[in-house]
Design an enzyme around this catalytic site. Structure first.
Site, mmCIF file in Angstrom:
data_model
loop_
_atom_site.group_PDB
_atom_site.id
_atom_site.type_symbol
_atom_site.label_atom_id
_atom_site.label_comp_id
_atom_site.label_asym_id
_atom_site.label_seq_id
_atom_site.Cartn_x
_atom_site.Cartn_y
_atom_site.Cartn_z
ATOM 1 N N LYS A 1 3.718 4.340 -5.778
ATOM 2 C CA LYS A 1 2.513 5.223 -6.240
ATOM 3 C C LYS A 1 1.144 5.040 -5.726
ATOM 4 C CE LYS A 1 3.730 3.720 -10.670
ATOM 5 N NZ LYS A 1 3.572 2.107 -10.367
ATOM 6 N N LYS B 1 0.682 -7.614 -1.493
ATOM 7 C CA LYS B 1 -0.474 -7.117 -2.173
ATOM 8 C C LYS B 1 -1.681 -8.024 -1.782
ATOM 9 C CE LYS B 1 1.647 -4.084 -5.520
ATOM 10 N NZ LYS B 1 1.684 -3.675 -6.816
ATOM 11 N N LYS C 1 8.890 0.442 0.769
ATOM 12 C CA LYS C 1 9.101 1.051 -0.212
ATOM 13 C C LYS C 1 8.051 2.203 -0.460
ATOM 14 C CE LYS C 1 7.467 -0.976 -4.484
ATOM 15 N NZ LYS C 1 7.345 -0.968 -5.714
#
Ligand code: AQP
Length: 328
Positions: free
Chosen positions: A195, A111, A192
């Site tokens: 959302k 991230k 993966k």
């Protein structure tokens, strides 16, 4: 009876990955355990969020918890920021954690990579997650495989605290479901399904319309071989669709491979789409009944009160162990 804790970030609309990797298992666990299922909004703000959208996502996730089958009479459903002990113990766990171990977290690396400004909270996310779990004397944490590393760190922090200050925390076990543990992106099946991915074609939202689901699965990346068989390395797209199918229906991958032997991807994808549509339909119906209801607010008020009672007890123990404040 064991204590179970898990949480989901209201960082977007819940995906099929969140559902199959986490929520579906929450429902099974509520029968025989004392469960706490949290909407971890303080984790969500480790990434930039639009304030109104965040509020909407919190409510939506709460409605989805109930819509997938969680019973507020059995499980405690609540919003993290409404129970201040999470942030309070989170700070204390930051004081127990080392920067080096936080920097080694894959999620932090993923991230933060390539970003110019990375918030400090992205690094200190795992100590807050440890606090979430440890506050309730949690024995079991059901999460998707992607959270395994964070759970390992939680265990280490709990053990370190117990050794250094006082033996107050239960060291939790992680529980990762065999099927559906890691659902991959439809557009890049080597990463993966998430959302918060900016490309909506990469995920199936649990609230997607049937037609949208069909379209997304039809255009899911596969390969040119044309045979439906499970090979995660060589055929990650097909393997992902087989995993989804199997996780929803409970049929084994071998059974599915046999069923689609000699058939093309077109038939296979159409069936995967129907399986997904049928699984999500009743959830969406229940969601629509709940989303604007007062009932949802009373569920969350009650959940926050119950969680708070429990959490404050552990917080005080931890404060005493560390010597904070004046309580003896
Ligand atoms: N693709 C996935 N397959 C299986 N399980 C998954 N989970 C998440 N993605 C998958 C599981 O869902 C639970 C809630 O996750 P979270 O919202 O706390 O954070 P996350 O793991 O970072 O989920 P997302 O969807 O990828 O959110 P963003 O995009 O905001 O980072 C966890 O139990 C997780 O394992």
């Amino acid at each position: 009876m064991k204590t179970v804790f898990s949480g989901i970030q209201p960082s977007g609309t819940v995906t099929l990955g969140n559902y199959l990797g986490a929520m579906k298992h929450f429902v099974d666990m509520q029968e025989d355990n004392q469960c706490y299922f949290c909407i971890v909004d303080q984790h969500a703000i480790t990434q930039p969020q639009d304030r109104l959208k965040l509020r909407e996502n919190i409510r939506s996730l709460a409605a989805l918890y109930v819509a997938v089958g969680l019973d507020p009479e059995k499980a405690v459903l609540f919003v993290q920021s409404e129970v201040p002990a999470h942030a309070q113990l989170g700070w204390m766990m930051q004081c127990v954690a080392y920067i080096g171990e936080l920097e080694r977290m894959t999620q932090f690396k993923d991230k933060s990579s390539g970003k110019e400004a990375v918030s400090a909270s992205l690094l200190t996310y795992p100590p807050l997650m440890a606090a979430d779990i440890l506050l309730y004397g949690t024995n079991v944490v059901p999460v998707g495989e992607d959270q395994k590393q964070h759970l390992e760190l939680t265990r280490n922090l709990a053990e370190r605290f117990n050794k250094k200050y006082n033996d107050i925390f239960t060291v939790p076990e992680v529980q990762i479901p065999k099927e559906g543990a890691r659902i991959m992106s439809l557009t890049d099946p080597t990463s993966k399904m998430s959302k918060s991915n900016p490309n909506p074609k990469s995920y199936i939202s649990i609230l997607d319309e049937p037609q949208t689901i069909r379209k997304k699965i039809k255009s899911a990346v596969t390969d040119t071989e044309g045979t439906v068989r499970y090979d995660k390395e060589q055929k990650p797209g097909v393997a992902n669709l087989l995993t989804i199918y199997s996780a929803i229906t409970g049929e084994s991958i071998a059974t599915l491979e046999e069923r689609y032997h000699g058939k093309g991807y077109g038939d296979f994808k159409a069936d995967v789409a129907e399986v997904v549509v049928n699984a999500l339909e009743p959830i969406q119906e229940k969601y629509n009944e709940l989303i604007h209801s007062d009932k949802l607010d009373s569920i969350l008020d009650d959940g926050a009160a119950r969680a708070n009672t429990q959490a404050v007890r552990m917080l005080h123990k931890a404060e005493r162990a560390m010597g904070l404040g004046r309580r003896t």
